[in-house]
Design an enzyme around this catalytic site. Structure first.
Site, mmCIF file in Angstrom:
data_model
loop_
_atom_site.group_PDB
_atom_site.id
_atom_site.type_symbol
_atom_site.label_atom_id
_atom_site.label_comp_id
_atom_site.label_asym_id
_atom_site.label_seq_id
_atom_site.Cartn_x
_atom_site.Cartn_y
_atom_site.Cartn_z
ATOM 1 N N TRP A 60 2.356 57.575 69.868
ATOM 2 C CA TRP A 60 3.017 58.191 71.306
ATOM 3 C C TRP A 60 3.191 59.395 71.492
ATOM 4 O O TRP A 60 3.242 59.640 72.534
ATOM 5 C CB TRP A 60 4.756 56.628 70.941
ATOM 6 C CG TRP A 60 4.855 57.380 72.149
ATOM 7 C CD1 TRP A 60 6.298 57.691 72.730
ATOM 8 C CD2 TRP A 60 4.497 56.480 73.528
ATOM 9 N NE1 TRP A 60 6.781 58.071 73.384
ATOM 10 C CE2 TRP A 60 5.985 56.883 74.125
ATOM 11 C CE3 TRP A 60 4.158 55.869 73.797
ATOM 12 C CZ2 TRP A 60 6.038 56.353 75.619
ATOM 13 C CZ3 TRP A 60 3.591 55.356 74.712
ATOM 14 C CH2 TRP A 60 4.929 55.561 75.595
ATOM 15 N N ASP A 95 1.062 52.917 68.880
ATOM 16 C CA ASP A 95 2.830 52.929 69.310
ATOM 17 C C ASP A 95 2.717 52.116 70.647
ATOM 18 O O ASP A 95 1.148 51.117 71.047
ATOM 19 C CB ASP A 95 2.971 53.982 69.990
ATOM 20 C CG ASP A 95 4.809 53.831 69.976
ATOM 21 O OD1 ASP A 95 4.946 53.181 71.063
ATOM 22 O OD2 ASP A 95 5.524 54.088 68.922
ATOM 23 N N ASP A 96 2.938 51.622 71.988
ATOM 24 C CA ASP A 96 2.594 50.923 72.892
ATOM 25 C C ASP A 96 1.214 51.527 73.856
ATOM 26 O O ASP A 96 0.981 52.106 73.895
ATOM 27 C CB ASP A 96 3.661 51.671 73.906
ATOM 28 C CG ASP A 96 4.065 50.788 75.239
ATOM 29 O OD1 ASP A 96 3.025 49.464 75.602
ATOM 30 O OD2 ASP A 96 5.643 50.156 75.548
ATOM 31 N N CYS A 154 8.658 48.809 76.487
ATOM 32 C CA CYS A 154 8.791 49.691 77.464
ATOM 33 C C CYS A 154 7.993 50.577 78.496
ATOM 34 O O CYS A 154 8.862 50.488 79.250
ATOM 35 C CB CYS A 154 9.636 50.633 75.961
ATOM 36 S SG CYS A 154 11.037 50.295 75.028
ATOM 37 N N LYS A 198 6.733 48.404 64.337
ATOM 38 C CA LYS A 198 7.679 49.078 65.045
ATOM 39 C C LYS A 198 8.270 47.951 65.859
ATOM 40 O O LYS A 198 7.131 47.453 66.420
ATOM 41 C CB LYS A 198 7.183 50.806 65.121
ATOM 42 C CG LYS A 198 8.263 51.336 66.705
ATOM 43 C CD LYS A 198 7.929 52.099 66.318
ATOM 44 C CE LYS A 198 8.153 53.057 68.341
ATOM 45 N NZ LYS A 198 8.301 54.515 68.489
ATOM 46 N N ASP A 200 10.547 47.628 69.073
ATOM 47 C CA ASP A 200 10.568 48.232 69.789
ATOM 48 C C ASP A 200 12.327 47.632 70.443
ATOM 49 O O ASP A 200 11.761 45.887 70.305
ATOM 50 C CB ASP A 200 10.322 48.746 70.845
ATOM 51 C CG ASP A 200 10.680 50.464 71.335
ATOM 52 O OD1 ASP A 200 11.855 50.948 71.813
ATOM 53 O OD2 ASP A 200 9.819 51.118 72.333
ATOM 54 N N TRP A 266 17.120 52.131 69.461
ATOM 55 C CA TRP A 266 18.075 53.858 69.837
ATOM 56 C C TRP A 266 19.182 54.241 69.532
ATOM 57 O O TRP A 266 20.271 55.360 70.199
ATOM 58 C CB TRP A 266 17.378 54.583 71.547
ATOM 59 C CG TRP A 266 16.151 53.178 71.788
ATOM 60 C CD1 TRP A 266 15.258 53.365 71.359
ATOM 61 C CD2 TRP A 266 16.417 51.929 72.700
ATOM 62 N NE1 TRP A 266 14.161 52.891 71.969
ATOM 63 C CE2 TRP A 266 14.780 52.010 72.795
ATOM 64 C CE3 TRP A 266 17.163 51.562 73.050
ATOM 65 C CZ2 TRP A 266 14.366 50.630 73.549
ATOM 66 C CZ3 TRP A 266 17.073 50.599 74.015
ATOM 67 C CH2 TRP A 266 16.296 50.139 73.941
ATOM 68 N N ARG A 283 16.112 53.542 63.813
ATOM 69 C CA ARG A 283 16.499 54.676 64.702
ATOM 70 C C ARG A 283 17.771 54.763 64.818
ATOM 71 O O ARG A 283 18.422 53.824 65.350
ATOM 72 C CB ARG A 283 15.722 54.920 65.974
ATOM 73 C CG ARG A 283 13.852 54.952 66.163
ATOM 74 C CD ARG A 283 13.970 56.079 66.279
ATOM 75 N NE ARG A 283 14.310 56.615 67.813
ATOM 76 C CZ ARG A 283 13.625 55.917 68.687
ATOM 77 N NH1 ARG A 283 12.256 56.053 69.050
ATOM 78 N NH2 ARG A 283 14.396 57.213 70.368
ATOM 79 N N ASP A 287 15.004 59.141 71.975
ATOM 80 C CA ASP A 287 13.636 59.530 72.009
ATOM 81 C C ASP A 287 13.495 61.036 71.888
ATOM 82 O O ASP A 287 14.173 61.623 72.878
ATOM 83 C CB ASP A 287 12.323 58.560 73.219
ATOM 84 C CG ASP A 287 12.212 57.293 72.885
ATOM 85 O OD1 ASP A 287 12.854 57.162 72.682
ATOM 86 O OD2 ASP A 287 11.127 57.120 73.884
#
Ligand code: GLA
Length: 645
Positions: A60, A95-96, A154, A198, A200, A266, A283, A287
């Site tokens: 990411w 990641d994404d 996201c 991971k 999100d 987050w 987290r 970010d």
């Protein structure tokens, strides 16, 4: 990517708040659920396997959604060839951006094969990331994948013109776990053989019925369960239940527990308190980006959470930016400071730069074995703040070897500054030698001599290894073993944002025409090592204590003391900084479920009482503080000088 919705928030669901840990509590004789009764055991159950903080690389920070198989494998090859894999960086995490769509016929997730050519396997499966993970595994590496706990990701929430967004109908673009957790996780972990996940949370935060992407019909609405800046209006039980589903599915799919589950909401919804029971890492903030201020923000979000981390469970201040922006090869001081802070905090070390273009100095910073050894120390203690002001900080991490500590001296400012390190900061005897080693210079730098002053350049972090004689001889203060403490009940009755950390500046709405980025991360009031829950020095009836545990009343901590200690002792009392001055508290100590000691009722301004107990053979201590009667505010209690000998 995550964007803060700030006060232009969506329609909100009602919150059903329980004190963070009370949900797992038992019923007391009075019929209340308070969780204060001694259980006789260590109640924390690890999620997955990460005895030391996870290490690896993630796409990411380097590429955003412009991710390709070639780029990922390119960085993986550098990890192997450069020695970074041997140094511990082994998980290569997508990641994404990897997904194409959820197949309409059977809901099976499809991979974007123009980006991941090896995934074009055809046949019944259509696409598969198994060739990709096989390749990583053959390289001696592990493989990580990314998803979202809601229906959508996201990237979908925050961009519409990105060519790598999932395609197809509304249902085909629902690539998150919501309603698909079991089959998706079986696909990722059984069929595709990933090792690291991971998860999100934009899908449960940013798809309110009022959001343009929903009103325009591009996505289905999902009433937000997470309200980013507002724990009270987040539906915490619902968020926990969704993450519990993922955790439990992974435990079934991987009965050997050989997985890592990374929670990514987050720092919202009070995850800083409960993440340890739902994920391997969680987290603690929004970010990171490659700027000095943002890096400090993310560090600050873990720095006071030392009692929440330990072997198998780690606070996560987000992935590394070493190699990027302010932390690139032209900024070695800042890059080393960033690495030093993550290592002293026992944070996951997940590289976030394009290693195929990395300068050798960046590789050397990431690969500093002495710094990595501090992060990966087997005792699993997060560093504890020994000194802090608005410019300077001293953080001390107790290492596995008795009399070994790592310490970071940090200059947060753009001016040079002086920091005096003392034996007391290290809890070492000042009249005995303390040998120092500079872990960035790879040089022994002589004796501390009781105290020693260091001049630090702007933004410099000096990272030292210190070997000395502990103040306690062969014993330990409990605040020197935070990795062996579990916060079973924190005593928090109303969620409060941590006032030490402002919400980060939203890069997409950086203006100052609104009321500002107020503190937002709940968790304020959680127990602390060498400080009160509200960040004050420990002090009882005017006497200050440098060591101890600060707690709220109606809390229960578990401490593992398997190492054969014989005696517990502490000076206990109501802390001078208490908000509630009118109630009394009682301190109770249990060993393997048996009551060992009980204090008299302790009142405000009453000198600390000595509490001692023989603990030979005891495996788990429980430290309970019970409030007696109503108070005029939250009651702060101190287990000052709590120690085992
Ligand atoms: C969120 C996460 C980031 C990254 C992006 C991907 O912002 O916090 O770490 O995964 O989503 O879109």
């Amino acid at each position: 990517m995550l964007r803060l919705i700030g006060r232009h928030g969506p329609l909100l669901v009602a919150a059903m708040l329980l004190p963070a840990a009370a949900a797992s509590g038992k019923h007391s004789r009075a019929g209340r659920t308070d969780g204060l009764e001694a259980t006789g055991h260590w109640s924390h159950r690890k999620v997955g396997s990460a005895e030391t903080p996870p290490m690896g690389w993630n796409s990411w920070n380097a590429f955003g959604t412009a991710i390709t198989e070639a780029k990922v494998i390119g960085s993986a090859e550098v990890i192997r060839a450069s020695g970074l894999a041997e140094a511990g960086y082994r998980s290569i995490n997508l990641d994404d951006g990897w997904w194409l769509k959820r197949r309409a016929s059977d809901g099976r997730m499809q991979v974007r094969t123009n980006l991941f050519p090896s995934a074009a396997v055809g046949g019944r499966e259509g696409t598969s990331l198994r060739p990709f993970t096989d390749r990583l595994h053959a390289m001696g590496l592990r493989a990580g994948i990314y998803t979202d706990i809601g229906r959508n990701a996201c990237s979908q929430a925050w961009s519409s013109d990105n060519p790598n967004l999932p395609e197809g109908t509304v249902a085909e673009r629902e690539v998150g776990l919501y309603g698909h957790a079991e089959p998706d996780l079986a696909l990722y972990f059984r069929d595709w053989n990933f090792d690291y996940l991971k998860v999100d949370a934009c899908g449960i935060a940013h798809y309110a019925a009022t959001r343009p992407q929903v009103t325009q019909g591009r996505f289905r609405a999902l009433a937000p369960l997470v309200v980013d800046a507002d724990a009270n209006r987040s539906d915490i039980p619902a968020v926990r239940a969704l993450y519990a589903q993922v955790r439990d599915a992974l435990r079934r799919l991987r009965p050997a527990n050989d997985f890592v589950l990374s929670l990514c909401n987050w720092g919202s919804a009070n995850v800083r308190a409960w993440g340890k029971d739902f994920g391997t890492i969680w987290r603690t903030s929004n970010d990171i980006d490659p700027t000095w201020g943002r890096m400090l923000h993310n560090f600050d979000s873990v720095a006071t959470r030392e009692l929440y981390a330990g072997p198998g469970h780690w606070n996560d201040p987000d992935m590394l930016e070493v190699g990027n922006g302010t932390f690139d090869a032209a900024h070695p001081v800042e890059a080393q400071a960033h690495m030093s802070l993550w290592a002293i905090a026992a944070a996951p070390l997940v590289i976030g730069t394009d290693l195929t273009r990395a300068d050798p100095r960046t590789i050397a910073t990431l690969g500093n074995r002495e710094v990595i050894a501090v992060d990966q120390d087997s005792a699993g203690n997060q560093g504890v703040i020994a000194y802090t002001d608005d410019e300077r900080e001293i953080v001390v991490k107790s290492l596995a070897g008795h009399g070994a500590k790592a310490v970071v001296l940090l200059n947060r400012t753009a001016e040079p500054t002086d920091i005096m390190l003392t034996a007391a900061h290290l809890k070492f005897a000042g009249d005995r030698p303390t040998v120092l080693r500079d872990l960035w210079a790879h040089a022994d730098i002589g004796d501390l001599g009781g105290q020693r002053s260091f001049r630090l350049a702007p933004h410099q972090a000096l990272m030292l290894l210190a070997r000395g004689t502990p103040e306690r001889g062969s014993g330990l203060y409990l605040s020197e073993m935070p990795g062996r403490i579990n916060v079973a009940v924190d005593g928090i009755t109303a969620l409060e944002p941590d006032p030490l950390i402002h919400r980060m500046v939203d890069p997409y709405h950086p203006g100052t025409t609104w009321t500002g980025n107020r503190p937002a991360y709940a968790g304020w009031g959680g127990p602390r090592a060498d400080a009160t829950p509200y960040g004050q020095d420990l002090r009882v009836a005017g006497v200050a204590y440098r060591s101890g545990l600060g707690v709220l009343a109606n809390s229960r901590l578990e401490a593992r003391v398997e190492r054969g200690f014989r005696r517990f002792s502490a000076r206990v009392g109501l802390d001078d900084s208490t908000r509630g001055t009118r109630a009394a508290v009682r301190f109770e100590l249990y060993g393997d479920g048996r009551r060992l000691a009980l204090s008299p009722p302790m009142r405000f301004n009453q000198p600390a009482a000595e509490l001692t107990a023989e603990i030979a053979g005891v495996r788990v201590l429980e430290l309970v503080v019970r409030q007696l009667g109503p108070a005029n505010g939250n009651v702060v209690a101190s287990w000052a000088e709590a120690r085992v000998d």
